[in-house]
Scaffold this motif. Structure first.
Motif: not given
Length: 267
Positions: A171-180
């Protein structure tokens, strides 16, 4: 014998399972979300089979055998730091580091507290806050605050054991996402994608005695080293660069979930 030394691998053999698809990642709706979150084209899931009983207490031997296996080396995908293209392992792995990731959650009700604690409104809208930064992440809403800002009043909503759970990590990884990353205004896309990915990766069965559903997978967060240092998941460290190994001891499958932080595909 220390993990990483040869001669104690008990001859695990692995095989690549290219026919195993992960429906969540190939679904058009997920692809459009990953594009918005700047993760598309930088996240991958792969499956491998193995031939002997998995023993969780010997995970380091198991994983080192994995990285040294001739069927893994030409097939395990990672993103090149220099070219940004997908490549395969190539380097000779000398040692691995594997962290146990607890995986006990069976319900998305785990996240109901986000509604109870005024982080998300009853209609699913994420409550905004004054803009700030934490590490390199912009904080513009209460959700990112609860994920990242340790001295914020709502941080305690999730205990330390909660935060270590594989479901929370996804969940946290998806919420924070990539560089843009373009952040969502509502919670649903994060929850839905987390749920689909979790179901794709984690194995469950009904306990014959208790008739209750239980998780059979073991989950590890993995790093591998060659003679120059960390070579996998990337030579560059970032909170959003990760590889999780989800081991199903009954089917004898390993699912590998990989992401390398950067600018995802736009179009």
């Amino acid at each position: 014998m220390a993990a990483g030394e040869p001669g104690d691998l008990d001859g695990y053999c692995f095989r690549f399972l290219p026919q195993k698809t992960f429906q969540c990642l190939s679904a058009p709706e997920t692809a459009s979300r990953l594009r918005q979150w700047s993760m598309l084209g930088r996240v991958a899931a792969q499956a491998f089979g193995f031939d002997q009983t998995f023993q969780a207490h010997r995970k380091d031997d198991f994983l080192l055998a994995f990285f040294k296996d001739p069927n893994v080396i030409p097939n395990l995908k990672l993103l090149s730091d220099s070219s940004g293209q997908w490549i395969t392992l190539g380097a000779e792995v000398k040692k691995i580091e594997a962290t146990n990731v607890p995986c006990t959650q069976l319900s998305m009700s785990f996240f109901n507290r986000l509604y109870d604690e005024d982080i998300v409104r009853a209609n699913g809208h994420i409550i905004k806050c004054l803009d700030s930064f934490c590490d390199s992440f912009p904080i513009s809403d209460e959700l990112r605050k609860v994920l990242l800002v340790e001295d914020s009043e709502k941080y305690e909503v999730f205990s330390q054991p909660d935060r270590e759970e594989f479901l929370f990590c996804l969940f946290k990884h998806l919420c924070l996402g990539g560089a843009l990353c373009q952040y969502e205004d509502v919670l649903h896309p994060y929850l839905e994608t987390t749920k689909l990915l979790y179901k794709d990766l984690v194995s469950v069965r009904k306990n014959p005695q208790t008739k209750k559903i239980q998780i059979t997978s073991s989950v590890f967060k993995v790093m591998a080293y060659d003679s120059n240092g960390v070579c996998y998941p990337s030579t560059k460290s970032h909170e959003q660069t990760f590889s999780y190994f989800i081991v199903d001891p009954i089917k004898r499958h390993v699912h590998v979930l990989y992401h390398c932080y950067g600018v995802g595909e736009m179009s």
